[in-house]
Write a protein that holds these residues in place. Structure first.
Motif, PDB file in Angstrom:
ATOM      1  N   PHE A  25       0.831  -1.212   0.000  1.00  0.00           N
ATOM      2  CA  PHE A  25       0.000   0.000   0.000  1.00  0.00           C
ATOM      3  C   PHE A  25       0.865   1.263   0.000  1.00  0.00           C
ATOM      4  CE2 PHE A  25      -3.471  -2.400   2.430  1.00  0.00           C
ATOM      5  CZ  PHE A  25      -4.349  -2.388   1.358  1.00  0.00           C
ATOM      6  N   TYR A  26       2.060   1.132   0.622  1.00  0.00           N
ATOM      7  CA  TYR A  26       2.776   2.351   1.015  1.00  0.00           C
ATOM      8  C   TYR A  26       3.826   2.832   0.011  1.00  0.00           C
ATOM      9  CZ  TYR A  26       0.260   1.089   5.155  1.00  0.00           C
ATOM     10  OH  TYR A  26      -0.756   0.745   6.011  1.00  0.00           O
ATOM     11  N   ASP A  27       3.375   3.143  -1.236  1.00  0.00           N
ATOM     12  CA  ASP A  27       4.251   3.947  -2.089  1.00  0.00           C
ATOM     13  C   ASP A  27       3.960   5.406  -1.694  1.00  0.00           C
ATOM     14  OD1 ASP A  27       1.749   4.340  -3.205  1.00  0.00           O
ATOM     15  OD2 ASP A  27       2.359   3.956  -5.263  1.00  0.00           O
ATOM     16  N   LEU A  33      -2.220   8.803   1.350  1.00  0.00           N
ATOM     17  CA  LEU A  33      -3.614   8.405   1.614  1.00  0.00           C
ATOM     18  C   LEU A  33      -3.746   7.868   3.044  1.00  0.00           C
ATOM     19  CD1 LEU A  33      -4.422   6.791  -1.841  1.00  0.00           C
ATOM     20  CD2 LEU A  33      -5.574   8.783  -0.850  1.00  0.00           C
ATOM     21  N   PHE A  34      -2.728   7.129   3.501  1.00  0.00           N
ATOM     22  CA  PHE A  34      -2.804   6.631   4.874  1.00  0.00           C
ATOM     23  C   PHE A  34      -2.772   7.792   5.873  1.00  0.00           C
ATOM     24  CE2 PHE A  34      -0.870   5.004   8.824  1.00  0.00           C
ATOM     25  CZ  PHE A  34      -1.989   4.292   9.242  1.00  0.00           C
ATOM     26  N   ALA A  35      -1.950   8.801   5.578  1.00  0.00           N
ATOM     27  CA  ALA A  35      -1.920   9.984   6.473  1.00  0.00           C
ATOM     28  C   ALA A  35      -3.304  10.638   6.515  1.00  0.00           C
ATOM     29  CB  ALA A  35      -0.861  10.967   5.996  1.00  0.00           C
ATOM     30  N   GLY A 153      -1.254  -5.438  14.024  1.00  0.00           N
ATOM     31  CA  GLY A 153      -2.532  -6.007  13.569  1.00  0.00           C
ATOM     32  C   GLY A 153      -2.527  -6.399  12.101  1.00  0.00           C
ATOM     33  N   ASN A 154      -1.576  -5.871  11.334  1.00  0.00           N
ATOM     34  CA  ASN A 154      -1.528  -6.225   9.916  1.00  0.00           C
ATOM     35  C   ASN A 154      -0.741  -7.512   9.670  1.00  0.00           C
ATOM     36  OD1 ASN A 154      -1.330  -2.744   9.379  1.00  0.00           O
ATOM     37  ND2 ASN A 154      -3.123  -3.978   8.915  1.00  0.00           N
ATOM     38  N   LEU A 155      -0.219  -8.099  10.759  1.00  0.00           N
ATOM     39  CA  LEU A 155       0.487  -9.389  10.633  1.00  0.00           C
ATOM     40  C   LEU A 155      -0.433 -10.496  11.108  1.00  0.00           C
ATOM     41  CD1 LEU A 155       3.859  -8.358  12.332  1.00  0.00           C
ATOM     42  CD2 LEU A 155       3.466  -8.650   9.876  1.00  0.00           C
ATOM     43  N   ALA A 203      -9.926   4.629  -1.685  1.00  0.00           N
ATOM     44  CA  ALA A 203      -8.834   5.087  -2.561  1.00  0.00           C
ATOM     45  C   ALA A 203      -7.516   4.417  -2.162  1.00  0.00           C
ATOM     46  CB  ALA A 203      -8.709   6.608  -2.479  1.00  0.00           C
ATOM     47  N   PHE A 204      -7.310   4.285  -0.847  1.00  0.00           N
ATOM     48  CA  PHE A 204      -6.093   3.639  -0.323  1.00  0.00           C
ATOM     49  C   PHE A 204      -6.016   2.197  -0.837  1.00  0.00           C
ATOM     50  CE2 PHE A 204      -4.408   1.260   3.500  1.00  0.00           C
ATOM     51  CZ  PHE A 204      -3.119   1.779   3.513  1.00  0.00           C
ATOM     52  N   ASN A 205      -7.143   1.512  -0.799  1.00  0.00           N
ATOM     53  CA  ASN A 205      -7.204   0.119  -1.243  1.00  0.00           C
ATOM     54  C   ASN A 205      -6.988   0.029  -2.760  1.00  0.00           C
ATOM     55  OD1 ASN A 205      -7.622  -2.623  -0.997  1.00  0.00           O
ATOM     56  ND2 ASN A 205      -9.814  -2.498  -0.564  1.00  0.00           N
ATOM     57  N   GLU A 239     -11.128  -7.273   7.430  1.00  0.00           N
ATOM     58  CA  GLU A 239     -10.527  -7.688   6.158  1.00  0.00           C
ATOM     59  C   GLU A 239     -10.840  -6.636   5.117  1.00  0.00           C
ATOM     60  OE1 GLU A 239     -11.595 -11.589   4.782  1.00  0.00           O
ATOM     61  OE2 GLU A 239     -11.112 -12.512   6.733  1.00  0.00           O
ATOM     62  N   MET A 240      -9.890  -6.356   4.254  1.00  0.00           N
ATOM     63  CA  MET A 240     -10.151  -5.482   3.108  1.00  0.00           C
ATOM     64  C   MET A 240      -9.964  -6.303   1.834  1.00  0.00           C
ATOM     65  SD  MET A 240      -9.065  -1.546   3.658  1.00  0.00           S
ATOM     66  CE  MET A 240      -7.445  -1.686   2.963  1.00  0.00           C
ATOM     67  N   HIS A 241     -10.882  -6.070   0.911  1.00  0.00           N
ATOM     68  CA  HIS A 241     -10.845  -6.756  -0.392  1.00  0.00           C
ATOM     69  C   HIS A 241     -11.117  -5.736  -1.493  1.00  0.00           C
ATOM     70  CE1 HIS A 241     -11.295 -11.056   1.096  1.00  0.00           C
ATOM     71  NE2 HIS A 241     -11.570 -10.362   2.187  1.00  0.00           N
ATOM     72  N   THR A 269      -6.740  -7.870   0.269  1.00  0.00           N
ATOM     73  CA  THR A 269      -5.591  -6.961   0.324  1.00  0.00           C
ATOM     74  C   THR A 269      -5.056  -6.706   1.738  1.00  0.00           C
ATOM     75  OG1 THR A 269      -7.158  -5.119   0.302  1.00  0.00           O
ATOM     76  CG2 THR A 269      -6.161  -5.716  -1.808  1.00  0.00           C
ATOM     77  N   GLU A 270      -5.868  -6.927   2.765  1.00  0.00           N
ATOM     78  CA  GLU A 270      -5.348  -6.620   4.114  1.00  0.00           C
ATOM     79  C   GLU A 270      -6.156  -7.308   5.203  1.00  0.00           C
ATOM     80  OE1 GLU A 270      -3.809  -2.552   6.123  1.00  0.00           O
ATOM     81  OE2 GLU A 270      -5.984  -2.710   6.055  1.00  0.00           O
ATOM     82  N   ASN A 271      -5.456  -7.713   6.258  1.00  0.00           N
ATOM     83  CA  ASN A 271      -6.094  -8.095   7.517  1.00  0.00           C
ATOM     84  C   ASN A 271      -5.645  -7.102   8.565  1.00  0.00           C
ATOM     85  OD1 ASN A 271      -7.295 -10.493   6.584  1.00  0.00           O
ATOM     86  ND2 ASN A 271      -5.339 -11.569   6.826  1.00  0.00           N
TER      87      ASN A 271
HETATM   88  C1  AVI Z   1      -1.288   0.676   9.289  1.00  0.00           C
HETATM   89  N1  AVI Z   1      -2.430  -0.119   9.774  1.00  0.00           N
HETATM   90  C2  AVI Z   1      -2.368  -0.292  11.211  1.00  0.00           C
HETATM   91  C3  AVI Z   1      -3.730   0.358   9.294  1.00  0.00           C
HETATM   92  C4  AVI Z   1      -4.865  -0.532   9.865  1.00  0.00           C
HETATM   93  O1  AVI Z   1      -5.762   0.018  10.489  1.00  0.00           O
HETATM   94  O2  AVI Z   1      -4.789  -1.748   9.710  1.00  0.00           O
HETATM   95  C5  AVI Z   1      -3.814   0.367   7.777  1.00  0.00           C
HETATM   96  C6  AVI Z   1      -5.174   0.700   7.274  1.00  0.00           C
HETATM   97  N2  AVI Z   1      -5.876  -0.009   6.444  1.00  0.00           N
HETATM   98  C7  AVI Z   1      -7.028   0.584   6.187  1.00  0.00           C
HETATM   99  N3  AVI Z   1      -7.103   1.667   6.904  1.00  0.00           N
HETATM  100  C8  AVI Z   1      -5.949   1.784   7.591  1.00  0.00           C
END
Ligand code: AVI
Length: 310
Positions: A25-27, A33-35, A153-155, A203-205, A239-241, A269-271
């Motif tokens: 996600f983090y380019d 977007l995360f900020a 939490g992302n691991l 947008a982040f996803n 979960e994100m998809h 894409t993410e847990n």
């Molecule tokens: C970086 N991490 C802790 C965020 C989270 O909440 O898992 C990443 C994130 N994904 C979606 N929104 C934020």
């Protein structure tokens, strides 16, 4: 050797449940977007942890003892860390800060800012994936590791346990690791944090597909994908998809690959695991740490812990 973006994309999109790893996600755009996510009213993690540091920074800095080195995993813009660094430097001016992050531009701009604010600070920034910690940091002076913002939490739980064990191997007895984790909360509270009204999380996803287009010659049409985020209660995680809105075949030129997606098929894409305090205690103990102190935000949705190496 850590695998490349190209290798992980090729493998992930060939699995029966397609997946892309959240580290990607983090380019530069993804970090920005995360900020923005951190500023959203629905997303409480960052505000909760900032509150904890604001109210407890001197106590936390005292609990760190007087470390010679602070290593931060996934340092990002180090926004919250500044308050803590200030409190530590007051006690110990000859401090070395080692931020580790995959976004090199952010690492550089953050390091420059910090040097202006704390001229006595020494910074050894490392642009890398913190999961390679064993090859990045060697045992040495009195060290505190920081792992904030619920990145743990992302691991997956096994990977989190393995990372904590690696950190323990680097640390000496009595050194510490400070971890911030998001606590379990009801679906009505946690789901909106990943489905904000402004659409920043979406947008982040989606930026993951845009990144494949930019860097690997992908042909993803973002309008043909929807963002989906939900609480998987059995697994205790958000979960994100990315959901394919139609049946489609997408080429990725530099991988010489065609990706076929059915209508409604998803790319995972993410847990984001939400922890119970008892699990955190077990995790710490299994890795050779004891939780000596912990601080919660006023809504008790987030916890920062001081894990001391035994
Ligand atoms: C970086 N991490 C802790 C965020 C989270 O909440 O898992 C990443 C994130 N994904 C979606 N929104 C934020």
């Amino acid at each position: 050797m850590r695998r490349s973006f190209a290798d992980d994309v090729r493998d992930g999109l060939q699995k029966s449940q397609k997946e892309l790893q959240p580290w990607y996600f983090y380019d530069s755009l993804g970090s920005a977007l995360f900020a923005a996510i951190c500023e959203l009213p629905e997303y409480t993690i960052t505000r909760a942890e900032t509150e904890i540091f604001r109210l407890n920074n001197t106590t936390i800095a005292r609990a760190f003892g007087s470390p010679e080195r602070i290593v931060e995993l996934g340092s990002g813009d180090a926004h919250k860390t500044r308050q803590l660094l200030e409190a530590v430097i007051t006690r110990q001016p000859r401090l070395t800060y080692v931020p580790i992050d995959v976004d090199g531009d952010l690492l550089e701009s953050t390091s420059r800012d910090l040097l202006v604010r704390f001229p006595s600070l020494r910074i050894d920034a490392i642009c890398a994936d913190y999961r390679d910690i064993a090859s990045l940091i060697s045992a040495g002076p009195k060290t505190v590791f920081l792992f904030f913002g619920s990145s743990i939490g992302n691991l997956d739980p096994d990977a989190a346990a393995a990372l904590l064990r690696e950190i323990r191997r680097i640390l000496g007895r009595g050194d510490s690791l400070s971890v911030g984790a998001d606590l379990q909360k009801p679906k009505e509270v946690v789901e909106p944090a990943y489905n904000d009204a402004l659409g920043v999380s979406a947008a982040f996803n989606l930026n993951l597909l845009a990144r494949i287009n930019r860097e690997l010659g992908g042909h993803f049409d973002l309008s043909k994908f929807a963002h989906r985020a939900f609480l998987n209660e059995d697994k205790g995680r958000m979960e994100m998809h990315l959901v394919s809105r139609e049946r489609q075949v997408v080429a990725i030129d530099s991988l010489s690959m065609q990706v076929s997606l059915e209508k409604s098929e998803t790319i995972h894409t993410e847990n984001s695991y939400k922890y119970a305090e008892s699990d955190l205690d077990l995790l710490a103990r299994d890795a050779g740490f004891a939780i000596e102190e912990s601080w919660r935000d006023s809504r008790t949705g987030f916890i920062d812990m001081l894990m001391v190496a035994r």
